[in-house]
Design a protein around this motif. Structure first.
Motif, PDB file in Angstrom:
ATOM      1  N   VAL A   2       0.801  -1.232   0.000  1.00 10.17           N
ATOM      2  CA  VAL A   2       0.000   0.000   0.000  1.00 10.17           C
ATOM      3  C   VAL A   2       0.832   1.280   0.000  1.00 10.17           C
ATOM      4  O   VAL A   2       0.261   2.380   0.102  1.00 10.17           O
ATOM      5  CB  VAL A   2      -0.947   0.020   1.233  1.00 10.17           C
ATOM      6  N   PHE A   3       2.146   1.208  -0.161  1.00  9.29           N
ATOM      7  CA  PHE A   3       2.968   2.409  -0.038  1.00  9.29           C
ATOM      8  C   PHE A   3       2.596   3.512  -1.038  1.00  9.29           C
ATOM      9  O   PHE A   3       2.594   4.693  -0.674  1.00  9.29           O
ATOM     10  CB  PHE A   3       4.458   2.080  -0.168  1.00  9.29           C
ATOM     11  N   PRO A   4       2.302   3.203  -2.314  1.00  5.47           N
ATOM     12  CA  PRO A   4       1.918   4.283  -3.232  1.00  5.47           C
ATOM     13  C   PRO A   4       0.717   5.092  -2.746  1.00  5.47           C
ATOM     14  O   PRO A   4       0.668   6.315  -2.940  1.00  5.47           O
ATOM     15  CB  PRO A   4       1.595   3.536  -4.536  1.00  5.47           C
ATOM     16  N   ILE A   5      -0.232   4.425  -2.097  1.00  8.15           N
ATOM     17  CA  ILE A   5      -1.393   5.143  -1.562  1.00  8.15           C
ATOM     18  C   ILE A   5      -0.957   6.054  -0.422  1.00  8.15           C
ATOM     19  O   ILE A   5      -1.455   7.176  -0.268  1.00  8.15           O
ATOM     20  CB  ILE A   5      -2.470   4.155  -1.082  1.00  8.15           C
ATOM     21  N   ASP A   6       0.000   5.594   0.374  1.00  9.27           N
ATOM     22  CA  ASP A   6       0.515   6.416   1.476  1.00  9.27           C
ATOM     23  C   ASP A   6       1.227   7.647   0.934  1.00  9.27           C
ATOM     24  O   ASP A   6       1.126   8.740   1.506  1.00  9.27           O
ATOM     25  CB  ASP A   6       1.468   5.583   2.338  1.00  9.27           C
ATOM     26  N   MET A  38       6.536   6.362  -7.118  1.00  7.80           N
ATOM     27  CA  MET A  38       5.486   6.080  -6.138  1.00  7.80           C
ATOM     28  C   MET A  38       6.042   5.446  -4.867  1.00  7.80           C
ATOM     29  O   MET A  38       5.338   5.333  -3.857  1.00  7.80           O
ATOM     30  CB  MET A  38       4.432   5.150  -6.738  1.00  7.80           C
ATOM     31  N   TYR A  39       7.298   5.009  -4.925  1.00 10.11           N
ATOM     32  CA  TYR A  39       7.909   4.341  -3.772  1.00 10.11           C
ATOM     33  C   TYR A  39       8.998   5.195  -3.120  1.00 10.11           C
ATOM     34  O   TYR A  39       9.856   4.664  -2.424  1.00 10.11           O
ATOM     35  CB  TYR A  39       8.462   2.982  -4.186  1.00 10.11           C
ATOM     36  N   ARG A  40       8.933   6.519  -3.335  1.00 13.26           N
ATOM     37  CA  ARG A  40       9.871   7.410  -2.645  1.00 13.26           C
ATOM     38  C   ARG A  40       9.681   7.264  -1.133  1.00 13.26           C
ATOM     39  O   ARG A  40       8.579   7.415  -0.628  1.00 13.26           O
ATOM     40  CB  ARG A  40       9.611   8.873  -3.020  1.00 13.26           C
ATOM     41  N   GLY A  41      10.746   6.983  -0.428  1.00 15.13           N
ATOM     42  CA  GLY A  41      10.671   6.829   1.025  1.00 15.13           C
ATOM     43  C   GLY A  41      10.318   5.437   1.489  1.00 15.13           C
ATOM     44  O   GLY A  41      10.240   5.178   2.691  1.00 15.13           O
ATOM     45  N   ALA A  42      10.106   4.519   0.544  1.00 11.70           N
ATOM     46  CA  ALA A  42       9.716   3.165   0.928  1.00 11.70           C
ATOM     47  C   ALA A  42      10.819   2.454   1.703  1.00 11.70           C
ATOM     48  O   ALA A  42      10.543   1.672   2.611  1.00 11.70           O
ATOM     49  CB  ALA A  42       9.347   2.353  -0.318  1.00 11.70           C
ATOM     50  N   ALA A  43      12.077   2.731   1.351  1.00 10.23           N
ATOM     51  CA  ALA A  43      13.188   2.064   2.033  1.00 10.23           C
ATOM     52  C   ALA A  43      13.188   2.394   3.525  1.00 10.23           C
ATOM     53  O   ALA A  43      13.447   1.527   4.368  1.00 10.23           O
ATOM     54  CB  ALA A  43      14.514   2.472   1.393  1.00 10.23           C
ATOM     55  N   TYR A  55      -9.434   9.241   2.965  1.00 13.28           N
ATOM     56  CA  TYR A  55      -9.741   7.961   2.322  1.00 13.28           C
ATOM     57  C   TYR A  55      -8.471   7.223   1.933  1.00 13.28           C
ATOM     58  O   TYR A  55      -8.413   5.979   1.967  1.00 13.28           O
ATOM     59  CB  TYR A  55     -10.658   8.161   1.110  1.00 13.28           C
ATOM     60  N   CYS A  56      -7.413   7.970   1.589  1.00 15.42           N
ATOM     61  CA  CYS A  56      -6.124   7.318   1.315  1.00 15.42           C
ATOM     62  C   CYS A  56      -5.593   6.647   2.573  1.00 15.42           C
ATOM     63  O   CYS A  56      -5.106   5.508   2.532  1.00 15.42           O
ATOM     64  CB  CYS A  56      -5.094   8.342   0.835  1.00 15.42           C
ATOM     65  N   ARG A  57      -5.688   7.349   3.690  1.00 16.42           N
ATOM     66  CA  ARG A  57      -5.200   6.791   4.953  1.00 16.42           C
ATOM     67  C   ARG A  57      -5.982   5.544   5.335  1.00 16.42           C
ATOM     68  O   ARG A  57      -5.408   4.554   5.807  1.00 16.42           O
ATOM     69  CB  ARG A  57      -5.279   7.851   6.047  1.00 16.42           C
ATOM     70  N   ALA A  58      -7.306   5.576   5.112  1.00 16.50           N
ATOM     71  CA  ALA A  58      -8.116   4.393   5.402  1.00 16.50           C
ATOM     72  C   ALA A  58      -7.696   3.219   4.517  1.00 16.50           C
ATOM     73  O   ALA A  58      -7.615   2.072   4.976  1.00 16.50           O
ATOM     74  CB  ALA A  58      -9.595   4.708   5.203  1.00 16.50           C
TER      75      ALA A  58
END
Length: 314
Positions: free
Chosen positions: A26-30, A65-70, A280-283
């Motif tokens: 779900v990281f892109p939504i975050d 979309m995965y910036r900060g995922a690491a 809604y993104c957070r949900a």
């Protein structure tokens, strides 16, 4: 969590695995949530979650979309492990002779869990937000001429998590990584107070008999419902926390000196509806995260790993 007895190491492994799986999904939504929450009137780039993701892919590529995922993948294991294990710890010590906890005691256990987790949550969110929002600020300065400084366009380089950490430690010490600690507590403690009692009671509805465990799909559904409910309930504080922890802003965007100042300026310039930005993104982020966590606990993955490791060493 499910009522079956799980050792503390098993709980830590379960929480970590649940966090890793959930974040990857779900990281892109975050990321969309962070960018939507940081938008201020007069500097809007995105109209919705889908618009944000499409524009991110066009300007930064798929991996944008995965910036900060690491950062999240590195720190989500201790964060989720602390949160889930602490809740079980407090539930155990607040129970009387194995009897069902009262609602007040369930809320106290959740409060303890939320308080413990900010040790990891605050620096994790601090770093993640800078990385997630860098693309939005760069795009704003490139695409919106009115947001460019009089001296001309400013080129923003995307820092790494290590560079950000070094910069914050050098300029502000350990306190730099814990900017927004108060707002994080105001978000995470109420979240846990809502989430854990709600999950426990929803999960109990699906139990097979008085003592039997609920099926895994009931635990998953209960985790999703409880997670999304708690996420929307505390979203106004999440908006405040995101704004306070953001270091680099657009040139026409407000800066904030604290929680009260942030609330006042948001109400004055954007209205009450701004506190629901990204709700809604957070949900959509939180629901599967905690649904997956309950399934991992249900199948006792951590216990299985712990029982398997000694066999491999013999």
């Amino acid at each position: 969590m499910a009522d079956k007895q799980i050792s503390l190491p098993g709980k830590l492994i379960n929480g970590g695995l649940a966090g890793l799986i959930g974040v990857t999904c779900v990281f892109p939504i975050d990321l969309a949530k962070t960018r939507l929450q940081n938008q201020q009137n007069g500097s809007r780039l995105y109209t919705s979650m889908s618009d944000c993701l499409v524009k991110t892919i066009r300007s930064e590529g798929y991996f944008g979309m995965y910036r900060g995922a690491a950062v999240n993948l590195t720190l989500v294991t201790p964060e989720k492990a602390i949160k889930l294990a602490a809740n079980d710890f407090f539930r155990f010590h607040l129970s009387k002779d194995g009897q069902k906890l009262t609602l007040v005691r369930e809320m106290l256990a959740g409060c303890g869990a939320g308080t413990c987790q900010v040790i990891v949550t605050t620096p994790m969110e601090m770093l993640k937000i800078q990385l997630q929002d860098a693309g939005r600020v760069a795009a704003q300065r490139k695409l919106m001429p009115q947001s460019v400084t009089p001296e001309g366009p400013v080129e923003l380089k995307s820092p790494t998590a290590v560079q950000l950490t070094r910069q914050l430690l050098k300029e502000k010490g350990i306190a730099g990584l814990y900017k927004g600690l108060g707002a994080t507590l105001l978000r995470d403690v109420p979240f846990s107070i809502i989430y854990f009692p709600l999950f426990a009671n929803l999960n109990d509805l699906g139990k097979r008999g008085a003592e039997g465990p609920a099926p895994f799909y009931v635990s998953f559904t209960s985790g999703c419902i409880a997670g999304s409910t708690a996420a929307v309930a505390v979203n106004p504080v999440d908006v405040i926390k995101t704004r306070l922890q953001t270091i680099t802003r657009g040139t026409q965007e407000d800066t904030y000196s604290g929680v009260t100042d942030c609330i006042r300026k948001i109400l004055r310039h954007e209205g009450p509806a701004a506190f629901l930005k990204g709700a809604y993104c957070r949900a959509l982020v939180i629901a599967p995260l905690f649904g997956i966590a309950q399934v991992v606990y249900f199948f006792g993955v951590g216990e299985y790993i712990l029982s398997y490791l000694p066999k491999r060493n013999n």
